[in-house]
Design a protein around this motif. Sequence first.
Motif, short mmCIF file in Angstrom:
data_model
loop_
_atom_site.label_atom_id
_atom_site.label_comp_id
_atom_site.label_asym_id
_atom_site.label_seq_id
_atom_site.Cartn_x
_atom_site.Cartn_y
_atom_site.Cartn_z
N ASP A 35 33.62 28.63 47.84
CA ASP A 35 32.46 28.61 46.95
C ASP A 35 31.96 27.18 46.76
OD1 ASP A 35 32.67 31.34 46.69
OD2 ASP A 35 33.54 31.28 44.66
N TYR A 36 32.91 26.26 46.61
CA TYR A 36 32.57 24.85 46.43
C TYR A 36 31.80 24.33 47.65
CZ TYR A 36 33.04 19.81 45.92
OH TYR A 36 32.77 18.47 45.82
N GLU A 37 32.30 24.61 48.84
CA GLU A 37 31.65 24.14 50.06
C GLU A 37 30.23 24.70 50.18
OE1 GLU A 37 32.66 21.81 52.18
OE2 GLU A 37 34.46 21.54 50.97
N ALA A 38 30.07 25.99 49.87
CA ALA A 38 28.75 26.62 49.95
C ALA A 38 27.80 26.02 48.91
CB ALA A 38 28.87 28.13 49.75
N LEU A 39 28.32 25.82 47.70
CA LEU A 39 27.51 25.25 46.63
C LEU A 39 27.14 23.79 46.93
CD1 LEU A 39 26.37 26.25 43.96
CD2 LEU A 39 28.45 25.47 42.85
N LEU A 40 28.08 23.05 47.48
CA LEU A 40 27.83 21.66 47.85
C LEU A 40 26.74 21.58 48.92
CD1 LEU A 40 28.58 18.70 47.46
CD2 LEU A 40 30.34 19.00 49.21
N LYS A 41 26.79 22.47 49.88
CA LYS A 41 25.76 22.52 50.94
C LYS A 41 24.39 22.81 50.32
CE LYS A 41 24.36 23.57 55.39
NZ LYS A 41 23.07 22.91 55.32
N THR A 42 24.35 23.76 49.41
CA THR A 42 23.09 24.09 48.72
C THR A 42 22.57 22.88 47.95
OG1 THR A 42 23.75 26.40 48.52
CG2 THR A 42 22.00 25.65 47.05
N TYR A 43 23.47 22.19 47.25
CA TYR A 43 23.10 21.01 46.49
C TYR A 43 22.53 19.93 47.41
CZ TYR A 43 23.47 16.93 43.46
OH TYR A 43 23.18 15.80 42.73
N GLN A 44 23.21 19.66 48.51
CA GLN A 44 22.76 18.62 49.44
C GLN A 44 21.42 18.99 50.07
OE1 GLN A 44 26.29 18.52 51.88
NE2 GLN A 44 27.15 16.79 50.76
N ASP A 45 21.23 20.25 50.41
CA ASP A 45 19.95 20.69 50.98
C ASP A 45 18.82 20.55 49.97
OD1 ASP A 45 21.27 21.29 53.33
OD2 ASP A 45 21.32 23.47 52.98
N THR A 46 19.12 20.90 48.72
CA THR A 46 18.10 20.80 47.66
C THR A 46 17.76 19.33 47.40
OG1 THR A 46 18.98 22.82 46.67
CG2 THR A 46 17.57 21.44 45.28
#
Length: 163
Positions: free
Chosen positions: A86-97
């Motif tokens: 979940d952390y990795e997916a959320l981090l990817k979303t954060y970085q993309d945003t």
Amino acid sequence: MKRFPLAALLLALGALLTPMLAQNRNVAARVGFVDADALVQAHPDYKKVQDLQAQARKELAPLEEKLKPLDQKIRSGQATAKERQDYEALLKTYQDTLKKWQDRQNPVLKPILEEVDQAIAKVAKAQGFAVVMSRQVAAQSGLVVYADEDTDLTEAVKRELRR
């Protein structure tokens, strides 16, 4: 007849050495400083950048709130495999945003930076400064430990930006 080639050689050698001698002259170069951040923020169009930053914070804040507890669990070694995923997916979303907002901000910020640079050059030239440095960079690098207040061009550049 032998003197002609010698004279030509001396003239050629003199022509080659003249630019080198000119470079060794002691020329006083005035160095000025500016608060680059203050200049960018003083630009009349900086409000547009601030608006974009506020929108970005609104979108990024909830993601950061979700990331913090997961990050703490991972650092402490108490995270489950699902939480790490979940952390990795959320981090990817954060970085993309974050990248999306930076891509929106850069075209707005670029002309502001160009105008600030032009204003700095104009003021520096008018006041006889050969070099202008960012006060923050000079201080952080240890390059400059003292600068007389008379070398600070920030206020003059701000006035130039208002024109």
